[in-house]
Design a protein around this motif. Structure first.
Motif, short mmCIF file in Angstrom:
data_model
loop_
_atom_site.label_atom_id
_atom_site.label_comp_id
_atom_site.label_asym_id
_atom_site.label_seq_id
_atom_site.Cartn_x
_atom_site.Cartn_y
_atom_site.Cartn_z
N GLU A 157 0.72 -1.19 0.28
CA GLU A 157 0.07 -0.06 0.19
C GLU A 157 0.72 1.26 0.05
O GLU A 157 0.60 2.25 -0.62
N LYS A 244 -6.52 -4.54 -6.28
CA LYS A 244 -5.93 -3.31 -5.89
C LYS A 244 -6.66 -3.05 -4.42
O LYS A 244 -7.74 -3.46 -4.11
N THR A 246 -7.83 -0.15 -1.64
CA THR A 246 -8.77 0.96 -1.79
C THR A 246 -7.81 2.29 -2.06
O THR A 246 -8.30 3.34 -2.45
N ASN A 247 -6.71 2.41 -1.89
CA ASN A 247 -5.89 3.51 -2.29
C ASN A 247 -5.25 3.41 -3.77
O ASN A 247 -4.44 4.34 -4.16
N GLY A 248 -5.44 2.52 -4.40
CA GLY A 248 -4.86 2.09 -5.95
C GLY A 248 -3.75 1.46 -5.94
O GLY A 248 -3.47 0.95 -7.29
N ARG A 321 1.85 11.18 -4.06
CA ARG A 321 0.46 11.29 -3.45
C ARG A 321 -0.59 10.65 -4.66
O ARG A 321 -1.30 9.84 -4.40
N ALA A 322 -0.16 10.98 -5.97
CA ALA A 322 -1.11 10.57 -6.92
C ALA A 322 -1.14 9.01 -7.22
O ALA A 322 -2.10 8.52 -7.40
N THR A 323 0.17 8.37 -7.18
CA THR A 323 0.35 7.07 -7.57
C THR A 323 -0.53 6.20 -6.49
O THR A 323 -1.11 5.30 -7.02
N SER A 324 -0.85 6.44 -5.18
CA SER A 324 -1.38 5.74 -4.24
C SER A 324 -3.07 5.74 -4.87
O SER A 324 -3.77 4.85 -4.49
N LYS A 325 -3.39 6.70 -5.66
CA LYS A 325 -4.69 6.79 -5.88
C LYS A 325 -5.26 6.23 -7.25
O LYS A 325 -6.16 5.49 -7.30
N ILE A 326 -4.16 6.24 -8.16
CA ILE A 326 -4.51 5.89 -9.33
C ILE A 326 -3.67 4.49 -10.05
O ILE A 326 -3.96 3.85 -10.93
#
Length: 466
Positions: A157, A244, A246-248, A321-326
């Protein structure tokens, strides 16, 4: 394990400072050796320059292009030798770290790095300097072992966020290291007879490199714990069934061993192809600015430095920050697409140099921004994605026994092979791009690269989950 992450980051900064200091010195070093050794037609340097000149002659006419580029090409060849040696040795270093531990193998490689710096200080012949590069190429293991260590102490994660430290360290050091090397290159040691021995003309940068590597070694001995087999058990998230969290972050545990091995093979191929193209663009960019804009070393340095600064800001402010989402695959694909766009700008640029110089300059700047985004995203994301396919290792929470790791999914070996593929791309990419640049020109070279990058981006749709 925030402490380990900090230790790894600081050691990377020291290591990459030492690595980047000599980068701007290659052409001047070759000129110095040429002045000393060119009178010996059978010497190692003379034979090497004849070989480079023969290769150049296969692709473009000497009457149309100054033979001074032989020195530039030889500098690129020196970088290719280093990358080729890394291609050979990286899987072995990774396997040894799986067997004997990350810390022990890392400290062993540091001995080779220090020896390389010592040889450089005293290298008064081109052959002895190349020996220092060979020793360095066979010894450098800090980056891949840093990635393995960070993979050991993070969960799937938060792995991408931790591995972003590697990219940030690269960006910082490539901004600051070369200018520092160039500055201290103008501060020579006292004359040889002061000490009774002769030193390399750039012994001061070499001594600084030696000091940095020595400090790094002592720091690692004191601060770095062993991390192999001490992995953090990943947190299962049963609310998702697509692999995946929940955080991507892509969690591979729903995939079979065979599927993960195949994904690693695909990632190695992508790494090879991407770095083959991207490193070629990096290497020929200074050719472009010199030929079309008549830029000097200072202006080229400012361009490369600005790319590094933007890349570092993106790494710290966006990518982590963005990698954990997408997800890692999507982020890597965005970076590849950005590189394709940069190549489009660079391919169009020569058309407007003579008719609309301001527009040509703006296209160069747009290309540089796109390349900075690529630098900040692709390698870091692909590396994180590759590490997620590896077995986590550690100990079973019930029995307390070590968790069995598949031989092809052991982190050190798998990530070493992944890095090896990229180093092969770095070894051959600049040579191919340079040959193309001087054969068919920048428009066709960059246009072909853009098509290849767009094709690579389309191929990544499956891996990116789109």
């Amino acid at each position: 394990m925030a402490k380990v992450e900090t230790i790894v980051f600081l050691s990377l900064v020291l290591d990459l400072f030492a690595f980047t200091i000599p980068l701007p010195l290659f052409p001047r070093l070759i000129e110095w050796y040429t002045t000393r050794e060119i009178s010996n037609p059978n010497g190692f340097l003379s034979q090497t320059l004849r070989f480079v000149s023969a290769i150049r002659g296969l692709f473009y006419k000497p009457s149309l292009h100054s033979q001074k580029w032989d020195i530039v090409l030889l500098g690129g060849l020196m970088g290719s030798v280093f990358s080729l040696l890394q291609f050979i040795v990286s899987p072995r270093i990774g396997s040894l770290s799986d067997k004997h531990g990350r810390r022990k193998v890392l400290l062993f490689t540091m001995i080779g790095n220090i020896l390389s710096a010592l040889v450089w200080i005293k290298s008064t012949t081109f052959a002895s300097y190349m020996l220092s590069r060979v020793i360095g190429g066979l010894s450098e293991g800090n980056v891949q072992l840093a990635i393995a260590i960070l993979s050991d102490v993070t969960t799937p994660e938060n792995r991408s966020k931790a591995l972003a430290h590697v990219g940030i360290a690269f960006a910082i050091c490539f901004c600051i290291g070369p200018p520092i090397g160039a500055y201290f290159a103008s501060k020579p040691l006292p004359a040889a007879n002061t000490f009774g021995v002769e030193f390399n003309i750039y012994a001061v940068p070499a001594i600084i490199t030696l000091i940095l590597l020595s400090v790094e070694t002592v720091f690692l001995i004191v601060a770095l714990p062993e991390t192999r087999g001490k992995g953090i058990k990943p947190v299962e998230n049963k609310s998702k069934s697509n692999g995946k969290s929940t955080n991507g972050a892509t969690i591979p545990k729903s995939k079979t061993i065979e599927q993960r091995i195949e994904i690693l093979k695909s990632l190695r191929t992508l790494h090879l192809l991407f770095l083959g193209i991207f490193s070629g663009v990096e290497f020929t960019l200074t050719f472009l600015t010199f030929d079309l804009f008549d830029w000097d070393n200072k202006q080229n340095g400012m361009l490369i430095g600005s790319i590094g600064i933007i890349s570092a800001l993106l790494q710290g402010g966006y990518v982590r920050r963005a990698t954990s989402k997408i997800g890692e695959g999507v982020m890597a694909r965005r970076g590849v697409s950005s590189c394709a766009l940069a190549l489009v700008f660079l391919a169009i640029l020569p058309i407007y140099v003579s008719t609309n110089f301001t527009l040509a300059l703006r296209l160069l700047q747009l290309g540089a921004v796109c390349m900075a985004f690529t630098s900040a995203t692709v390698v870091t994301s692909l590396t994180a994605f590759a590490s997620l396919q590896c077995d986590e290792g550690g100990f079973d929470i019930t029995t307390g026994k070590p968790v069995k790791v598949h031989p092809q999914l052991a982190k050190g070996k798998a990530l070493g092979k992944f890095r090896s593929s990229g180093q092969l791309g770095r070894a051959i990419g600049p040579l191919i791009a340079c040959a193309s640049y001087w054969t068919v020109g920048p428009i066709y070279t960059y246009a072909t690269g853009a098509v290849a990058m767009f094709a690579l981006s389309m191929h990544m749709r499956k891996i990116a989950g789109k």
